[in-house]
Each structure stands twice: as structure tokens, then as C-alpha cells.
Design an enzyme around this catalytic site. Structure first.
Site, PDB file in Angstrom:
ATOM      1  N   GLN A 259      13.311   5.349  -6.419  1.00  0.00           N
ATOM      2  CA  GLN A 259      12.320   4.300  -6.192  1.00  0.00           C
ATOM      3  C   GLN A 259      12.626   3.056  -7.013  1.00  0.00           C
ATOM      4  O   GLN A 259      12.412   1.930  -6.567  1.00  0.00           O
ATOM      5  CB  GLN A 259      10.915   4.806  -6.526  1.00  0.00           C
ATOM      6  N   HIS A 262      14.635   0.269  -5.431  1.00  0.00           N
ATOM      7  CA  HIS A 262      14.022  -0.535  -4.371  1.00  0.00           C
ATOM      8  C   HIS A 262      13.784  -1.970  -4.825  1.00  0.00           C
ATOM      9  O   HIS A 262      14.031  -2.925  -4.085  1.00  0.00           O
ATOM     10  CB  HIS A 262      12.664   0.065  -3.979  1.00  0.00           C
ATOM     11  N   GLU A 327       2.071   6.568  -4.655  1.00  0.00           N
ATOM     12  CA  GLU A 327       2.515   6.472  -3.261  1.00  0.00           C
ATOM     13  C   GLU A 327       3.264   7.749  -2.866  1.00  0.00           C
ATOM     14  O   GLU A 327       2.969   8.376  -1.858  1.00  0.00           O
ATOM     15  CB  GLU A 327       3.428   5.257  -3.118  1.00  0.00           C
ATOM     16  N   HIS A 328       4.274   8.111  -3.652  1.00  0.00           N
ATOM     17  CA  HIS A 328       5.031   9.352  -3.453  1.00  0.00           C
ATOM     18  C   HIS A 328       4.793  10.262  -4.657  1.00  0.00           C
ATOM     19  O   HIS A 328       4.858   9.805  -5.799  1.00  0.00           O
ATOM     20  CB  HIS A 328       6.536   9.080  -3.370  1.00  0.00           C
ATOM     21  N   ASP A 361      11.501   9.516   3.422  1.00  0.00           N
ATOM     22  CA  ASP A 361      11.750   8.134   3.835  1.00  0.00           C
ATOM     23  C   ASP A 361      12.398   8.052   5.206  1.00  0.00           C
ATOM     24  O   ASP A 361      12.175   7.091   5.945  1.00  0.00           O
ATOM     25  CB  ASP A 361      12.670   7.440   2.826  1.00  0.00           C
ATOM     26  N   HIS A 420     -37.124  -3.117  21.162  1.00  0.00           N
ATOM     27  CA  HIS A 420     -36.466  -1.815  21.068  1.00  0.00           C
ATOM     28  C   HIS A 420     -37.465  -0.707  21.433  1.00  0.00           C
ATOM     29  O   HIS A 420     -37.157   0.198  22.228  1.00  0.00           O
ATOM     30  CB  HIS A 420     -35.958  -1.564  19.633  1.00  0.00           C
TER      31      HIS A 420
END
Length: 429
Positions: A259, A262, A327-328, A361, A420
Site C-alpha cells: 500500500q 501507491h 480500507e484493507h 486488488d 391526508h
């Protein structure tokens, strides 16, 4: 890389800093993005061409220059090496099978009074997918965004991707062909989000926008939400790892770096009750760094936003990871499924020593478009429901409205809504 223990005096302060890892200064770019959106809404293609000239360093002569011909997509697909084409197809089929299992069903139910209640599930008419380009191009992101839309039954899919210097990744084109994409435009950043949200002469207006992007893309999605639906507002990528003494340090180290490579803003965090493992992983991580093509990016990420946390127990480690809501999340322990009931917040959970995050991924099947920055506490991964909507179905029989109409009229009267109340009472005996 920061190594801290929960017994350290300064632990809470340092942990709170980690919890802010996903913070994005949207206010700083909000005015810029708002200006871009206003220009797109007012000028359409003319503004798009101007923005592309400014940000992507080429100038489209007309709206036609913004579109990518499907023939180009097919040409890129046909040019693929057989092994790579097979890998792309394997990923496509696995992702498709997984998302097919997510499809909700329409249903109808009848009660004893002859009333009918139900739910009708229908896809949106048109979906817009944002696929990043520039520094990195991700054909896997195209598969992950397009396939759930295809499974949901969306009739028209619009793909927007930036093309710096008018160049596009050929594998992205090949993936687009595999997904049957016919509308693909060379537009990026906030301009692309605005164009898909409101439409231009060339870019069709869509109903939902999905896909990852930088802070300008994230801010644009936030600003157009309500005029269109969006999947989520995602920030930099991140990984959390829970590990015990059975984990192989070199495996943990390279998974953390998967990660970190990235983005300089990516976050990699290991939490373990095993101090020896923590120290060994830290050593292995710096050995692995020198072997990476993106070493400088990964090094800055782990130095500024990475951490190894040593806890007193695994339960304490799990509690901290739930607060992070990564996230992961990799669970690298002797019996990972024993821990699963205690894990409450994570975008995707990777169980065991043979399940590295990159398998998710690309090819495992579940979606890799995931909530970041702690938003896994309330967001889910991208899925088919992002491209669907549900309509309620109500059909009262004459007998049925007699049975519940008086209660309905009373509630309406209590709220002071006379029409109503009368709307129901005129149907009662």
C-alpha cells in the site's frame, strides 16, 4: 517507521494522529473545484477543452476529440499478449461471479386482507465511472467499477479518464473493450465529475458516479452529490494488519509496502501483541524497500504515515484496529476466523497467511473500491446496489383499507394534515 507500544506514555496522542490519516483539506480546494463545476455547467464542452489544455497539456479541437473510438479499445484488446488477455478474462469472470451473488431481488407479499406490498429493484439508466490516469493507470479499477454496473443491468455506462499529453494506457482500453464500454471520454479531475453530473454536448449526464481519484475528484463528488448519487468519498489507500507470532515477518513487511508504494499519503499499520515480530518486521521492511521501483514513494509513506503498534493482548489489538477501520485489513494469525466475529470495521478483510491484499486488488472477486480514512465504519465496498434503486409497491384492497384506514386517518389528523385524513376517510365505510 514509527514503532510504539500501548504502554508508552505518549501512545494516545500518537494513536490519535493515526486516526486523522484520512483527513483531506477539502476547504483548500473547494473554491477551485466549485469554479470548475460552474464553468462546466455554463459552457459545457468549451470549458472541458480549456481545462484539458490547462491540466493535461493537449487541446481537443472539438467535442469529437474527447471521445475514444470503441475501435481503439478493440485494437488494444486484440494486441494483448495471450497470457495477459487470459489474466484479464480470469479477473473479469471472478469479479462478475462475486457480484452476481450480491443482486437483491424484487418481491411481492400478500396479506390475509388482500393487500399487496412489495419492492421493485431497477438499475439506474446511466452510470458514470471515473478511472484515474496520469501518474498511474489502473485497468483493474475499470473492471471493478464496470462489472457491478453490468451485473446490475445498467443500460449505458460512461467512462471518464484523464489522458495527459493525449496518451492513454492500452490495458485500460483493452479492459474497456472486455467490459463492452462504448462511451469513453478523455476527461479527468473535477472537470470529469462535473461533466458526468450535469452533462455537456459530448458527455452524457449520468445518474450515479463511482470510482477513485485525488482530492479534486473527491471534492467534486462531494459537491455534486444530491444532483447525482455517488459511491463514496475516498482518500489515500491504506492497509491494517493484525498479526501474531505465526506470521512470517518478510510477508508482513512486503504487504505493508504494497500500500505504501501507491502514494506518499498512503497509510500502512501493523498491530501485534508480539514485540519480537514487530521489531523483525520493521527490519525486514527496510530491506524490502530497496527492491521497489517506487522506493521513494513507499519510503515517504511509511516514514510519515506508517506505524507498528505493540499491544499487550490480541483483543487490545483488535479494538485498536476497529477504531482505525482500515480500507484493507489482513488477519495474519494462527486461527484468523476465530477473530472474525470481533472485527467490526474494515472495507475488505483478508484472512490467513496466504491472502495478501493484492489478491483482492485484482482477481479474488470482491470489489477493490473501498472506504478509506475510517469511513468503513459507515460505508461499504462498491457493489451492485450502488447502481440500483428500490421502489416500494403498495396495493390496498377495499377490505384492507377498512382494516387499517381508521388508524391512518387518526395519525394524519394528529399531525394536522386534513387533506391526508379526508383522503383516507372518503374510502372508509
Amino acid at each position: 517507521m514509527l514503532l510504539i507500544k500501548t504502554t508508552d506514555k505518549e501512545f494516545n496522542e500518537k494513536f490519535d494522529e493515526l486516526l486523522q490519516r484520512g483527513a483531506m483539506d477539502m476547504e483548500q480546494v473547494s473554491a477551485i473545484v466549485s469554479g470548475i463545476i460552474k464553468e462546466i455547467r455554463a459552457e459545457g464542452d468549451a470549458a472541458l477543452r480549456r481545462h484539458i489544455a490547462k491540466f493535461d497539456r493537449w487541446t481537443p479541437a472539438s467535442g469529437a476529440d474527447l471521445r475514444i473510438d470503441p475501435a481503439e479499445m478493440k485494437k488494444a484488446y486484440d494486441a494483448l499478449d495471450d497470457t495477459l488477455r487470459d489474466a484479464l478474462h480470469l479477473a473479469y469472470e471472478r469479479i462478475k461471479r462475486y457480484h452476481e451473488k450480491q443482486m437483491p431481488k424484487s418481491w411481492i407479499d400478500f396479506d390475509e386482507a388482500g393487500n399487496t406490498l412489495g419492492q421493485k429493484v431497477t438499475p439506474v439508466d446511466r452510470a458514470g465511472l471515473y478511472i484515474p490516469g496520469g501518474k498511474a493507470a489502473y485497468p483493474s479499477s475499470l473492471l471493478m467499477n464496470a462489472i457491478p454496473a453490468i451485473v446490475a443491468g445498467v443500460e449505458e455506462i460512461v467512462v471518464a479518464t484523464p489522458t495527459p499529453d493525449n496518451e492513454i494506457n492500452h490495458l485500460v482500453l483493452a479492459a474497456a473493450h472486455l467490459c463492452g464500454i462504448t462511451t469513453m471520454v478523455k476527461v479527468g479531475g473535477a472537470s470529469a465529475i462535473a461533466a458526468m453530473a450535469y452533462g455537456t454536448e459530448t458527455v452524457p449526464k449520468v445518474d450515479v458516479i463511482t470510482g477513485p481519484g485525488n482530492i479534486f475528484v473527491a471534492t467534486a463528488k462531494k459537491l455534486v452529490y444530491g444532483d447525482v448519487n455517488i459511491d463514496m468519498i475516498a482518500g489515500p489507500s491504506e492497509i491494517g494488519i493484525l498479526a501474531d507470532g505465526t506470521a512470517i515477518p518478510s510477508h508482513v513487511a512486503i504487504d505493508l509496502l504494497s500500500q505504501a508504494e501507491h502514494d506518499e499519503m498512503a497509510s500502512s499499520i501493523l498491530i501485534t501483541p508480539d514485540e519480537k515480530l514487530a521489531e523483525t518486521v520493521r527490519e525486514a521492511l527496510y530491506l524490502e524497500l530497496g527492491r521497489l521501483e517506487r522506493e521513494l514513494i513507499a519510503r515517504k509513506s511509511i516514514e510519515e504515515r506508517g506505524a507498528i503498534i505493540v499491544t499487550e493482548t490480541m483483543d487490545e489489538a483488535i479494538d485498536l484496529m476497529n477504531r482505525i477501520a482500515p480500507e484493507h485489513l489482513e488477519v495474519m494469525t494462527a486461527n484468523p476466523f476465530e477473530l472474525l466475529p470481533k472485527i467490526k470495521h474494515a472495507g475488505a478483510i483478508f484472512m490467513g497467511h496466504f491472502t495478501p491484499e493484492p489478491i483482492g486488488d485484482y482477481i479474488a472477486g470482491p470489489n477493490h473500491t473501498l472506504p478509506t480514512g475510517g469511513t468503513a465504519k459507515f460505508y461499504s465496498p462498491l457493489n451492485v446496489e450502488n447502481f440500483l434503486k428500490k421502489s416500494s409497491i403498495i396495493a390496498m384492497s377495499e377490505e384492507g383499507i377498512q382494516a387499517i384506514g381508521e388508524a391512518c386517518a387518526l395519525l394524519a389528523k394528529t399531525e394536522g394534515l386534513t387533506a391526508h385524513e379526508r383522503s383516507v376517510r372518503v374510502r372508509l365505510k
